[in-house]
Design a protein around this motif. Sequence first.
Motif, mmCIF file in Angstrom:
data_model
loop_
_atom_site.group_PDB
_atom_site.id
_atom_site.type_symbol
_atom_site.label_atom_id
_atom_site.label_comp_id
_atom_site.label_asym_id
_atom_site.label_seq_id
_atom_site.Cartn_x
_atom_site.Cartn_y
_atom_site.Cartn_z
ATOM 1 N N UNK A 172 6.898 72.470 -13.281
ATOM 2 C CA UNK A 172 5.766 72.308 -14.186
ATOM 3 C C UNK A 172 6.181 72.843 -15.553
ATOM 4 N N UNK A 173 5.995 72.016 -16.588
ATOM 5 C CA UNK A 173 6.370 72.385 -17.953
ATOM 6 C C UNK A 173 5.195 72.153 -18.886
ATOM 7 N N UNK A 174 4.854 73.191 -19.654
ATOM 8 C CA UNK A 174 3.775 73.105 -20.643
ATOM 9 C C UNK A 174 4.353 73.423 -22.019
ATOM 10 N N UNK A 175 4.119 72.525 -22.984
ATOM 11 C CA UNK A 175 4.660 72.686 -24.334
ATOM 12 C C UNK A 175 3.517 72.599 -25.337
ATOM 13 N N UNK A 176 3.383 73.627 -26.166
ATOM 14 C CA UNK A 176 2.326 73.678 -27.183
ATOM 15 C C UNK A 176 2.943 73.787 -28.563
ATOM 16 N N UNK A 177 2.512 72.919 -29.476
ATOM 17 C CA UNK A 177 2.836 72.994 -30.896
ATOM 18 C C UNK A 177 1.530 73.254 -31.640
ATOM 19 N N UNK A 178 1.449 74.375 -32.351
ATOM 20 C CA UNK A 178 0.200 74.685 -33.061
ATOM 21 C C UNK A 178 0.058 73.880 -34.347
ATOM 22 N N UNK A 179 1.190 73.384 -34.902
ATOM 23 C CA UNK A 179 1.139 72.809 -36.232
ATOM 24 C C UNK A 179 0.963 73.911 -37.268
ATOM 25 N N UNK A 180 0.942 73.528 -38.529
ATOM 26 C CA UNK A 180 0.780 74.518 -39.600
ATOM 27 C C UNK A 180 -0.642 75.071 -39.601
ATOM 28 N N UNK A 181 -0.726 76.398 -39.643
ATOM 29 C CA UNK A 181 -2.016 77.081 -39.678
ATOM 30 C C UNK A 181 -2.226 77.574 -41.110
ATOM 31 N N UNK A 182 -3.069 76.872 -41.859
ATOM 32 C CA UNK A 182 -3.229 77.177 -43.281
ATOM 33 C C UNK A 182 -3.738 78.585 -43.509
ATOM 34 N N UNK A 183 -4.617 79.051 -42.621
ATOM 35 C CA UNK A 183 -5.193 80.381 -42.806
ATOM 36 C C UNK A 183 -4.171 81.489 -42.596
ATOM 37 N N UNK A 184 -3.040 81.167 -42.003
ATOM 38 C CA UNK A 184 -1.972 82.142 -41.789
ATOM 39 C C UNK A 184 -0.746 81.777 -42.617
ATOM 40 N N UNK A 185 -0.990 81.276 -43.815
ATOM 41 C CA UNK A 185 0.070 80.980 -44.772
ATOM 42 C C UNK A 185 1.040 79.934 -44.255
ATOM 43 N N UNK A 186 0.558 79.013 -43.468
ATOM 44 C CA UNK A 186 1.409 77.933 -42.978
ATOM 45 C C UNK A 186 2.195 78.263 -41.731
ATOM 46 N N UNK A 187 1.860 79.354 -41.051
ATOM 47 C CA UNK A 187 2.534 79.702 -39.806
ATOM 48 C C UNK A 187 2.438 78.551 -38.805
ATOM 49 N N UNK A 188 3.527 78.268 -38.108
ATOM 50 C CA UNK A 188 3.499 77.297 -37.016
ATOM 51 C C UNK A 188 4.277 77.864 -35.835
ATOM 52 N N UNK A 189 3.767 77.586 -34.637
ATOM 53 C CA UNK A 189 4.312 78.162 -33.413
ATOM 54 C C UNK A 189 4.680 77.075 -32.415
ATOM 55 N N UNK A 190 5.706 77.355 -31.645
ATOM 56 C CA UNK A 190 6.132 76.498 -30.542
ATOM 57 C C UNK A 190 6.178 77.359 -29.287
ATOM 58 N N UNK A 191 5.518 76.906 -28.225
ATOM 59 C CA UNK A 191 5.480 77.643 -26.964
ATOM 60 C C UNK A 191 5.916 76.718 -25.841
ATOM 61 N N UNK A 192 6.901 77.162 -25.062
ATOM 62 C CA UNK A 192 7.472 76.365 -23.967
ATOM 63 C C UNK A 192 7.410 77.205 -22.692
ATOM 64 N N UNK A 193 6.621 76.765 -21.695
ATOM 65 C CA UNK A 193 6.449 77.508 -20.447
ATOM 66 C C UNK A 193 6.876 76.629 -19.279
ATOM 67 N N UNK A 194 7.784 77.144 -18.458
ATOM 68 C CA UNK A 194 8.328 76.339 -17.368
ATOM 69 C C UNK A 194 8.366 77.146 -16.071
ATOM 70 N N UNK A 195 7.956 76.526 -14.967
ATOM 71 C CA UNK A 195 8.085 77.102 -13.630
ATOM 72 C C UNK A 195 8.650 76.046 -12.699
ATOM 73 N N UNK A 196 9.458 76.493 -11.722
ATOM 74 C CA UNK A 196 9.998 75.534 -10.771
ATOM 75 C C UNK A 196 10.384 76.227 -9.471
ATOM 76 N N UNK A 197 10.521 75.395 -8.428
ATOM 77 C CA UNK A 197 10.917 75.887 -7.120
ATOM 78 C C UNK A 197 11.620 74.763 -6.380
ATOM 79 N N UNK A 198 12.601 75.134 -5.530
ATOM 80 C CA UNK A 198 13.314 74.132 -4.740
ATOM 81 C C UNK A 198 13.886 74.770 -3.488
ATOM 82 N N UNK A 199 14.005 73.968 -2.451
ATOM 83 C CA UNK A 199 14.741 74.397 -1.259
ATOM 84 C C UNK A 199 16.233 74.153 -1.423
ATOM 85 N N UNK A 200 16.621 73.371 -2.430
ATOM 86 C CA UNK A 200 18.018 73.106 -2.716
ATOM 87 C C UNK A 200 18.638 72.066 -1.806
#
Length: 763
Positions: free
Chosen positions: A207-235
Amino acid sequence: MITTKRRAGRYSLLASSTLIAGLMAGAAMAQDAGLITDQPDVSDNTIKTIIIKAEGSKAAATAPTKASVDATQPQSIISRPYIDLVVPETGDFTNVALIAPSVSGTQGNGAGYGDAKLVLRGFQDAEYNVTYDGIAYGDTNDPSHHSNTFFPNSTIGALVVDRGPGAAGDLGQANFGGAIHMFSNKVSDDFGFTQKVSLGSFNSWQVLSVLQTGRIKSLHGLKLFLNLQERSTDGALSYFRLKSDNQEIKAELPISDNWNMTFLFTHNMNFSYSPDNDGATLAQVAMYGKDFSMSNDPSSPTYYKYNRILKHTNFGYVRLNGDLGNGWTVENTAYTYFYSNKTLSALDTTGGTAPGTYGYAAGVDPLTSTAKPTIANGNPTALSGYDKFNYYDVHGDILRVNKDVGFGILKMGGLVETSDTLRHRYDYVINQNDPYDTSTPDYREKPCVTIETAASATPVKCNPDDRSVQYDERSWWTQYQLFADFVWTPTDRLTITPGLKSVDFERNNAGKSKSKPSLTYAATPETATFKKTLQFLTVNYKLEKNWSVYGQYATGFLIPPLKALYVNDLANSDPKPQTSTNYQLGTVYNGSRVSVDADIYQIDFKNKFTCNNNYCTNQGGVQYKGAEGQIAYAFDFGLTAFLNGSVNSAKDNDSGLTIGQAPKSTLGFGGIYRKGPLKLALTYKNVGEQWADDDEPADYKIKAYDTTNLVVSYDFGRITTKLGVDNLFDNRAITKIDINGAPYDQYHFQAPQNVMLTVAAKF
């Protein structure tokens, strides 16, 4: 404890950096993409420029690998569209790089489900750099890498395979046999959220979740990228199970019109049931098949609960870059990374050590005796095992200053880096006294059992004075690198770049080990210092705007591994730094429909050495030479066909025989079809004949093997589906042999055919 204090300090630094993330930067550079419809999916301005120039034609833009007309050494650029479509969702950087010429390696448990090693032109892992956003990282005993412990596929925006030591400004411990450069994903100006779910063979999910906030004008144009990944396998291999998760955050924000700051932090956790030294003997293969790794038999050392590994890693940096005016620019990067490996393993899963073979006879000190353990303390069913711990913490800073002087650019700077490493191995009886609580993957330590009390009901905690200690070491280093490159452009077509780099590396080691009992924490640490000045010269001449030729002369330098300093017989040890001299010629052409590049190379390698338990031997010189090429052709109906390959030689100067694990050739070809919402990719890779050991031993010849992968993707708008089939024809050839002496050699095979379905939703 040192470990606790350093970890607290690291977390305090990164927590403070997080608090000032609102001041962070990374404004996107405006660019003209020409024929390119998509912008490079990375934020780094330098690599964006390289990708744009490399993808100046339709063929290059849609090809799996390509080179830039500005290239000064052989390279393969692999950008995110190829990674998204072709590379397995669960893969890592090794799966991305495999498509390039002169690159080989496999993972027998499935893509990203184990520790894979790449071979580059015959150079082994630890003989070339691996970097992330320009920061070289690796183990601190030698600069080797664990492919699935830091940066999974989802965190790679682009990758460049440089087949050479680069320029003087390419920094890292192993500026020697080349480099694999990874670059983080782009932080977008626009808001976006992507959710991916993947299900596949071997009871695998991710499972992979990716968030892009884009430019946040109220924070002087701050932009964030968040990448969260989980996985499992028996191989793919029996009882070779893995659970892992990764979190990455990246922030950019302009401080002013000319100054930017970037912050990145990533954490990775892997818990696996896997032997410390994997691979199956021929007897095990005959009895259980090529997928054998571990068993569910508590009376056997192959019992999966006796073999487990827990790894944690962190990697982070803060980067400030800006324009000082009058042609001056500056970039400073402060970074840190951390690795922890807690391993419980059977001493021997090959069957070479019988039950009851544990411990030493009374009065025999395992720290000084060369004898193998033979006494089971009266327990004929005792199984030998060990508790291994490896921890390191690295901190560094890289400064780069550029000055545009009109007819060229002067590039100057340097690196300073420190490390602290703790390593131990304690022996114990694995089927009597479990030193860990296994109720959760994140297990907690219990007292370890010494040899004297292995059959006792009262466990005694292990410490560096116990006879159960095989080694208990501490090491640390400080290294400095200073460099200067001058990119001289006497004409619009000609670029000449001379460079110098000074390397100063001091390593200290202390502790206790069976191989060198004289080392103790109380004694003065042993110190080894290595210094070298390296020379570089590259020339690039453009015959046309889209056609260039280049040449490179460069020297390389690599210090001996830590093991070279832990030896009994210092008089017979010869821990000289390994050095290389590189000569390369190549050409790059990127036309409207065809993209092609080719090169020839010769690398003279001095002071190649190997180590045993007593001392390291300087093997002398090895010469690497060969030819490489890659070509792509773009058809009007949406198909891009590609072909790449190499002919490689790596031979000992004295014997003239091929060194071990150095394939004679590679070949890759296939096609990528894009038409509207439909995408198809069929890729083929062949790795040529090689030997498992030096001197071409007949019993250890590994025949050529090949892999074919198929991917089908369809975009429904907000929903995209992808079906990937790895090893389409289920080839199960031998890819590697660990030599322990027949019949206990361990064999590695290609992973079986496996299928994965991915559904991605974009918001």
